[in-house]
Design a protein around this motif. Structure first.
Motif, PDB file in Angstrom:
ATOM      1  N   PRO A 235       0.773  -1.340   0.008  1.00  0.00           N
ATOM      2  CA  PRO A 235       0.155  -0.006   0.013  1.00  0.00           C
ATOM      3  C   PRO A 235       0.819   1.229  -0.170  1.00  0.00           C
ATOM      4  N   LEU A 236       1.989   1.354   0.837  1.00  0.00           N
ATOM      5  CA  LEU A 236       2.587   2.599   0.857  1.00  0.00           C
ATOM      6  C   LEU A 236       3.619   2.802  -0.445  1.00  0.00           C
ATOM      7  N   ALA A 237       4.004   1.599  -0.967  1.00  0.00           N
ATOM      8  CA  ALA A 237       4.780   1.718  -2.312  1.00  0.00           C
ATOM      9  C   ALA A 237       3.872   2.023  -3.474  1.00  0.00           C
ATOM     10  N   LEU A 238       2.611   1.692  -3.414  1.00  0.00           N
ATOM     11  CA  LEU A 238       1.788   2.178  -4.569  1.00  0.00           C
ATOM     12  C   LEU A 238       1.428   3.430  -4.342  1.00  0.00           C
ATOM     13  N   ALA A 239       1.083   4.027  -2.991  1.00  0.00           N
ATOM     14  CA  ALA A 239       1.009   5.430  -2.829  1.00  0.00           C
ATOM     15  C   ALA A 239       2.075   6.351  -3.186  1.00  0.00           C
ATOM     16  N   MET A 240       3.312   6.071  -2.794  1.00  0.00           N
ATOM     17  CA  MET A 240       4.306   6.968  -3.320  1.00  0.00           C
ATOM     18  C   MET A 240       4.676   6.720  -4.714  1.00  0.00           C
ATOM     19  N   MET A 241       4.634   5.771  -5.125  1.00  0.00           N
ATOM     20  CA  MET A 241       4.828   5.737  -6.846  1.00  0.00           C
ATOM     21  C   MET A 241       3.726   6.432  -7.506  1.00  0.00           C
ATOM     22  N   ALA A 242       2.817   6.417  -7.121  1.00  0.00           N
ATOM     23  CA  ALA A 242       1.678   7.099  -7.771  1.00  0.00           C
ATOM     24  C   ALA A 242       1.636   8.577  -7.577  1.00  0.00           C
ATOM     25  N   THR A 243       2.203   8.945  -6.544  1.00  0.00           N
ATOM     26  CA  THR A 243       2.406  10.360  -6.281  1.00  0.00           C
ATOM     27  C   THR A 243       3.488  10.975  -7.024  1.00  0.00           C
ATOM     28  N   LEU A 244       4.681  10.119  -6.910  1.00  0.00           N
ATOM     29  CA  LEU A 244       5.604  10.439  -7.860  1.00  0.00           C
ATOM     30  C   LEU A 244       5.690  10.557  -9.256  1.00  0.00           C
ATOM     31  N   LEU A 245       4.882   9.747  -9.842  1.00  0.00           N
ATOM     32  CA  LEU A 245       4.460   9.739 -11.134  1.00  0.00           C
ATOM     33  C   LEU A 245       3.802  10.939 -11.532  1.00  0.00           C
ATOM     34  N   ALA A 246       2.783  11.091 -10.475  1.00  0.00           N
ATOM     35  CA  ALA A 246       1.821  12.489 -11.062  1.00  0.00           C
ATOM     36  C   ALA A 246       2.792  13.591 -10.935  1.00  0.00           C
ATOM     37  N   LEU A 247       3.479  13.689  -9.899  1.00  0.00           N
ATOM     38  CA  LEU A 247       4.498  14.949  -9.461  1.00  0.00           C
ATOM     39  C   LEU A 247       5.421  15.060 -10.838  1.00  0.00           C
ATOM     40  N   CYS A 248       5.946  13.821 -11.377  1.00  0.00           N
ATOM     41  CA  CYS A 248       6.701  13.958 -12.788  1.00  0.00           C
ATOM     42  C   CYS A 248       6.077  14.404 -13.770  1.00  0.00           C
ATOM     43  N   TRP A 249       4.670  13.941 -13.743  1.00  0.00           N
ATOM     44  CA  TRP A 249       3.924  14.281 -15.031  1.00  0.00           C
ATOM     45  C   TRP A 249       3.788  15.948 -15.064  1.00  0.00           C
ATOM     46  N   PHE A 250       3.474  16.555 -13.816  1.00  0.00           N
ATOM     47  CA  PHE A 250       3.576  17.826 -14.035  1.00  0.00           C
ATOM     48  C   PHE A 250       4.760  18.762 -13.983  1.00  0.00           C
TER      49      PHE A 250
END
Length: 369
Positions: free
Chosen positions: A165-180
């Motif tokens: 759960p933590l890994a998925l949340a952090m990777m989703a956050t990082l990819l979203a931040l990377c997108w912007f």
């Protein structure tokens, strides 16, 4: 070699800071220099030495230039290239550890700068964040997970399930931040660049040396492994040995000694003794906060003497890898390899908000487990 090394030492302000901290701590704890060598994790120092030699060998062979040219032809815009590099860093860190992943992706990223216009410092920062997020998933992704896995008694799949759960949340956050943070604009290639003559012999030699070194690590003969590959490079390509940033090892040695002195402070001992009485939220903040100043691996070692190796501790020390530079040794490795002073303060513009977000989201997920 002595003159460049002296210049590197004179420019290394982070090392100077660590030395000042060490001297200051000596006034508050027993002065026992004979114990300092025992406080240094020599396995880590030797492993880093071997990895730096191997990475520098591949870099000087010109193969990263060949690989970089293939990549920029495949990814036609900045966002896609950045997303790929961030995902690659995270994936590699899950089974090669976060440090090894950086020794692969950061030199490649620096090579990409020679081929096209990309914000290389920003990309390296995201790669450092990515290996912290990706490595927390598996028991072998980073040193603190190896410790926690061994103490917890969980199976390999069970540990991964605990961290998912933590890994998925952090990777989703990082990819979203990377997108912007990376625009969807076409890569602007440098017209003056030309293909570098790479050296297949040196690349294949590095691969052979890598197998020798990994075998030596598995057999607990890391010093012999380092000696063998160092001798091999001295015979095959002496410039590899001369080009390595050996001052990085001095930084790590200084950090180990500083942590050794810090944990002897009576005030810290009294605080750690009370951690077993903390509420879950208090322990969560304490583990994250301690990781910020002494790095998450020493924080894990200390806290395991007082609290169980459960999900809360595992998540907290991994979240502690974000934020301040000392939170994770991987942060230091990435920024040192970038070789740009501006990256040091820019890193915290991304890492500190990431820490606050990870701490809030991680604790929220814990409440709903």
């Amino acid at each position: 070699m002595s003159i460049p090394l002296f210049r590197a030492l004179a420019r290394d302000h982070f090392l100077h800071l660590l030395l000042i901290i060490g001297v200051a701590l000596c006034f508050f704890v027993p002065f026992a220099p004979a114990r300092w060598p025992g406080a240094i994790d020599w396995h880590t120092i030797i492993t880093l030495s071997g990895l730096m030699l191997l990475t520098k060998g591949v870099e000087l062979s010109g193969y990263f230039d060949v690989l970089g040219r293939r990549m920029v032809r495949r990814f036609h815009n900045e966002r896609r290239l950045a997303m790929f590099m961030v995902l690659a860093a995270a994936l590699l860190s899950t089974f090669l550890t976060n440090d090894v992943a950086l020794f692969i992706v950061v030199p490649l990223t620096i090579t990409l700068k020679k081929l096209c216009e990309i914000p290389v410092n920003r990309l390296i920062i995201f790669e450092a964040l990515a290996v912290n997020a990706g490595s927390l998933l598996t028991p072998i992704g980073n040193p603190q997970n190896i410790l926690l896995w061994g103490r917890s008694g969980l199976s390999f799949p069970a540990f991964i399930w605990q961290m998912t759960p933590l890994a998925l949340a952090m990777m989703a956050t990082l990819l979203a931040l990377c997108w912007f943070c990376f625009p969807n604009k076409a890569l602007n290639y440098h017209s003056g660049t030309h293909a570098t003559d790479w050296q297949p012999r040196l690349v294949w030699s590095c691969l052979g040396f890598y197998l020798v070194f990994i075998t030596a690590l598995e057999l607990k003969q890391e010093l012999w492994g380092l000696a063998l590959i160092a001798a091999g490079f001295l015979l095959l390509a002496r410039r590899v040995v001369l080009s390595v940033d050996w001052t990085l090892l001095l930084v790590f040695i200084a950090m180990f000694i500083d942590v050794h002195l810090l944990i002897q402070l009576p005030a810290l001992h009294s605080v750690l003794t009370s951690t077993s009485q903390l509420s879950p939220s208090g322990l969560w903040l304490a583990a994250i906060g301690l990781s910020q100043f002494i790095s998450n691996v020493p924080a894990t070692i200390l806290l395991l003497n007082y609290v169980p190796p459960d999900t809360l501790l595992a998540w907290a020390v991994n979240v502690g890898g974000f934020g301040l530079l000392p939170g994770s040794l991987a942060n230091l490795i990435a920024l040192r390899m970038a070789n740009d002073r501006r990256i040091w303060w820019r890193f915290h513009l991304y890492s500190l908000p990431m820490l606050l977000w990870a701490a809030a989201v991680g604790y929220g997920l814990l409440l709903f487990r």
